[in-house]
Design a protein around this motif. Structure first.
Motif, PDB file in Angstrom:
ATOM      1  N   ILE A 275       0.863  -1.187   0.000  1.00  0.00           N
ATOM      2  CA  ILE A 275       0.000   0.000   0.000  1.00  0.00           C
ATOM      3  C   ILE A 275       0.895   1.230   0.000  1.00  0.00           C
ATOM      4  O   ILE A 275       1.719   1.410   0.898  1.00  0.00           O
ATOM      5  N   LYS A 278      -1.061   5.312   1.489  1.00  0.00           N
ATOM      6  CA  LYS A 278      -2.454   5.756   1.373  1.00  0.00           C
ATOM      7  C   LYS A 278      -3.280   5.032   2.427  1.00  0.00           C
ATOM      8  O   LYS A 278      -2.916   3.947   2.862  1.00  0.00           O
ATOM      9  N   TYR A 292      -5.416  -1.295  -5.123  1.00  0.00           N
ATOM     10  CA  TYR A 292      -4.168  -0.883  -4.477  1.00  0.00           C
ATOM     11  C   TYR A 292      -2.939  -1.629  -5.023  1.00  0.00           C
ATOM     12  O   TYR A 292      -1.851  -1.526  -4.457  1.00  0.00           O
TER      13      TYR A 292
END
Length: 308
Positions: A275, A278, A292
């Motif tokens: 990730i 975020k 993602y």
């Protein structure tokens, strides 16, 4: 038929409780979600619902540990690693208290609960504390082994437990040695180092790469701390590139841990799948993984980038 890692955790805790009467379980009013309710049903006199008071639960767990018990404290990963951070640090890690944490609903795979409940930083928070061991099991069988191994360690242990139902990809006799990664698939072009729910995705990526003539190793780094330095350096020597894949922020998790080992080792070509700084958002787990970049396609792309 697969099962959720949280279900595997609850069942393993019952098995452990049968073998060791010093094992107690604490939960912060989420026992039917974390599945510590399974232990509560089997051993009601050794189960404590601490209510929605995670900090108190950690202090109580420290008290149990200091009086010779082996407490397993459960809640959601966000509440355990975040809300009770200071109590885990000062009351448990600072004193090296023999407390085990099994925090469920970790990562994006919490799904529709959304970004407020998706812990993308729990590994970072737990691994930076002195005395802490961190396990990220990949399937139900490995979850059971992580619970049993945690009970044998004298000191704090974090077991990251996921919510989705998943199939076993390891066997009964697959070793689970704390700090010693398992090579799921050998290869010499690129090495994918992964953990948790990303292990089957990494294996899928390696199969696809093989069709293109690229030999990809897959290493299941079930222990993030202590990290298996030896296997990382060995794979770095053998392969032309290393890619990490994790259901966690690329800051502070598996990717960071591997990067710390590789730092200063000349010629390490390195990419991270995870990730990208975020927060999560609401959606079904597979939709979120796709959004993602937690996909076999993205792992393949990063592998090719290290070889380019």
């Amino acid at each position: 038929m697969g099962k959720s890692l949280r279900v595997a955790y609850g069942e393993a805790l019952v098995k452990l409780g049968a073998k060791n009467e010093k094992v107690v379980a604490l939960d912060a009013d989420l026992a039917h979600a974390t599945m510590s309710a399974t232990f509560a049903a089997a051993y009601p006199d050794r189960f404590y619902n601490m209510g929605i008071a995670e900090a108190n639960m950690m202090c109580a767990a420290a008290g149990f540990a200091h009086t010779g018990y082996i407490p397993f404290a459960s809640t959601f990963a966000l509440f355990g690693s975040g809300r009770a951070y200071e109590q885990i640090r000062n009351s448990i890690c600072y004193t090296n208290a023999n407390v085990k944490f099994a925090f469920s609903h970790s990562g994006l795979s919490v799904g529709e609960d959304g970004g407020s409940h998706q812990s993308i930083e729990d590994i970072a928070l737990m691994r930076e504390m002195p005395n802490m061991t961190v396990f990220v099991p990949c399937d139900p069988k490995e979850t059971e082994k992580a619970v049993m191994a945690a009970a044998e360690i004298d000191g704090p242990v974090y077991i990251r437990v996921a919510r989705p139902v998943c199939e076993d990809i390891t066997e009964e006799d697959t070793p689970f040695i704390p700090g010693k990664a398992n090579i799921m698939r050998d290869g010499n072009d690129v090495c994918i180092i992964t953990a948790g729910l990303m292990v089957p995705i990494a294996l899928k990526a390696a199969e696809e790469l093989e069709k293109e003539g690229i030999s990809a190793a897959v290493v299941n780094m079930h222990t993030i701390k202590p990290i298996d330095t030896e296997i990382i350096l060995e794979m770095n020597k053998k392969c032309k590139g290393i890619v990490t894949a994790e259901e966690h922020s690329v800051i502070g998790g598996l990717g960071s841990a591997v990067a710390e080992v590789l730092a200063g080792n000349a010629g390490a070509k390195f990419e991270r799948v995870g990730i990208q700084d975020k927060f999560g958002k609401s959606g079904k787990p597979d939709q979120l993984f796709a959004a993602y970049g937690l996909t076999a396609e993205n792992i393949i792309e990063k592998c090719k980038a290290t070889l380019a």
